[in-house]
Design an enzyme around this catalytic site. Structure first.
Site, PDB file in Angstrom:
ATOM      1  N   CYS A 260       9.652   4.917   3.036  1.00 51.63           N
ATOM      2  CA  CYS A 260       9.882   3.605   2.409  1.00 51.63           C
ATOM      3  C   CYS A 260      11.035   3.586   1.417  1.00 51.63           C
ATOM      4  O   CYS A 260      12.017   2.882   1.630  1.00 51.63           O
ATOM      5  CB  CYS A 260       8.597   3.147   1.732  1.00 51.63           C
ATOM      6  SG  CYS A 260       7.224   3.083   2.888  1.00 51.63           S
TER       7      CYS A 260
ATOM      8  N   LEU B 178       0.830  -1.211   0.000  1.00 51.78           N
ATOM      9  CA  LEU B 178       0.000   0.000   0.000  1.00 51.78           C
ATOM     10  C   LEU B 178       0.859   1.252   0.000  1.00 51.78           C
ATOM     11  O   LEU B 178       1.988   1.257   0.503  1.00 51.78           O
ATOM     12  CB  LEU B 178      -0.980   0.007   1.169  1.00 51.78           C
ATOM     13  CG  LEU B 178      -0.503   0.131   2.621  1.00 51.78           C
ATOM     14  CD1 LEU B 178      -0.139   1.553   2.996  1.00 51.78           C
ATOM     15  CD2 LEU B 178      -1.584  -0.370   3.544  1.00 51.78           C
TER      16      LEU B 178
END
Ligand code: UGA
Length: 456
Positions: free
Chosen positions: A282, A157
């Protein structure tokens, strides 16, 4: 074992954990969400997430009201009752770029104390390849009789579209030795998939049909799939940025180039948007984690080192170009930086290029004023002293010699060029995300400069 009437524990209420827990509870699984931080837990219990994520709060409130979601700091209460545990704890990076796995291991050890026999332990946190085997060994060493089953189920996600990405996914990956446990994890997602139209309606997100696939692999492959996906996307961005710099020098336009290059279905247009580079919790961390874990196996991933270096250079490249446009001096000049979140749709400012650009402009002597619709508060701690913040686009831009667009918030991208021009003192309009309508800008007397991109 079937997935109906399962009780599930989710460890960690970050972006991944909170989204997972809330959606599973809305799909009628009994879910315990463990969050050790008192302040965060209280905010969640009051029906609010502690970060901005579109559509999440309404689902959270619904889950709490229905009693399917219990938020707690007690492993004993949660794990004792659960057949499945999803680990979604944080994996920050160490100063040397490697992944810090202390939360990953302490969560596994804590779970062990209260686990039922044959509990299925599902790792969603991003971990270097080989980590799962170490946790399996830990389970065998500390609790040989429990016969715990370990599955890697990486998360794909994105922040800002977390609900949509989870409900309408490209793929669910599950890897592990125990086939029954792998199938159980897949069944949980299939149950969620059955509810997705209803949940999309409830959270007011658009139905987004995708070619969803369930992919089962070995444990190590599943772990590597996750970091490889992020690394490849980061590589695409850095590649686009290196071509953008060439385009600036060679009088070409990177948007035109990437539109045509990306039209080749073997390449694809996604993640070829050049600009100020990637940020967030990330890509930067996963690229350095991959480089570091590859070195542990004796493999030197130079290609990723180059991608990382290209990304590191982008804010400085942009500040240099703004300086050139302002007669080679930033000293004392008012520069408006619009966008502090690492991308639109989130309040997250981790490794945010907008923050880096604001700080570099300040270091170079500019009078920097910043604005972000959601991330102002979270950015305050990372911005250098002397960098001002402001409560609106108008107030930020007023009297500025130069404006820099650093996050593609619709509010910023749709703000009319005529108004920018009217409010500014100078006319340097630097679009560091290559998303503003360049023709609009130039036809309103703004001097539009993009990254490898310009008007016409
Ligand atoms: C990323 C991945 O896209 C998710 O699939 C993954 O699950 C997630 O990391 C994770 O590992 O948790 P995220 O960091 O939320 O998601 O954000 P992205 O939408 O991927 O954007 C990352 C950065 O790349 C942003 O700073 C964005 O502005 C930048 N970007 C993106 C570009 O500079 N150019 C592009 O063409 C696309």
């Amino acid at each position: 074992m079937t997935s109906s009437n399962l009780t599930i524990t989710v460890l960690g209420a970050g972006y991944v954990g909170l989204t997972t827990a809330v959606l599973l509870a809305n799909a009628n699984f009994k879910v315990y969400l463990i969050e050790p931080n008192d302040e965060r837990r209280q905010v969640i219990q009051s029906g609010k997430s502690f970060f901005y994520e579109y559509g999440l709060d309404v689902l959270l409130e619904q889950a709490l009201n229905s009693d399917f979601l219990v938020v707690t700091d007690s492993y004993e209460t949660a794990v004792t009752n659960s057949r499945v545990v999803f680990s979604c704890v944080g994996t920050p990076d160490n100063p040397d770029g490697s992944s810090n796995l202390s939360y990953v291991f302490s969560a596994a050890e804590e779970t062990l104390k209260y686990a039922q026999p044959e509990l299925v332990y599902v790792q969603k946190s991003t971990v270097p390849v080989g980590t799962g085997q170490k946790i399996e060994a830990l389970f065998v060493e500390k609790a040989p009789n429990l016969k715990l089953r370990y599955i890697s189920n990486p998360e794909f996600l994105r922040e800002g579209t977390a609900i949509s990405d989870t409900l309408f996914f490209d793929r669910v990956v599950a890897g592990g030795r125990d086939k029954e446990a792998v199938n159980l994890v897949i069944d949980i997602y299939k149950d969620l998939e059955e509810q997705r139209e209803r949940l999309a309606q409830l959270s007011k997100i658009p139905i987004a049909p995708r070619v969803d696939q369930y992919i089962t692999t070995s444990l190590n492959s599943a772990e590597l799939i996750k970091v490889t996906s992020n690394a490849f996307l980061a590589l695409k961005i850095s590649f686009a940025n290196s071509i953008a710099i060439l385009a600036d020098k060679a009088d070409a336009d990177v948007v035109e180039v990437m539109d045509a290059v990306g039209a080749d279905h073997r390449i694809g247009r996604a993640f070829l948007n050049a600009g100020r580079g990637y940020g967030g919790g990330c890509f930067p961390k996963d690229v350095s984690g991959l480089i570091s874990s590859a070195l542990d196996y004796g493999v030197d991933l130079q290609i990723m080192e180059s991608a990382q270096e290209q990304n590191r250079l982008m804010p400085g490249y942009i500040v240099d170009r703004i300086q050139q446009a302002l007669d080679n001096s930033l000293a004392g000049k008012r520069v408006a930086v619009l966008g502090l979140a690492f991308k639109a749709g989130t309040s997250d400012v981790r490794k945010s290029p907008g923050v880096a650009i604001a700080n570099k402009l300040h270091e170079a002597g500019a009078h920097v004023v910043t604005y972000d619709p959601e991330a102002q508060e979270e950015a305050a701690i990372d911005l250098f002293r002397g960098v001002e913040d402001s409560e609106s686009i108008e107030a930020t831009v007023k009297g500025a010699e130069a404006v820099v667009l650093t996050t593609e918030w619709p509010e910023i991208i749709d703000f009319p060029a005529s108004k920018y021009a009217q409010l500014m003192h100078g006319n340097v309009f630097f679009d560091a995300v290559n998303q503003y309508n360049a023709l609009d800008a130039t036809s309103n007397s703004l001097r539009y400069i993009g990254v490898g991109h310009r008007a016409e």
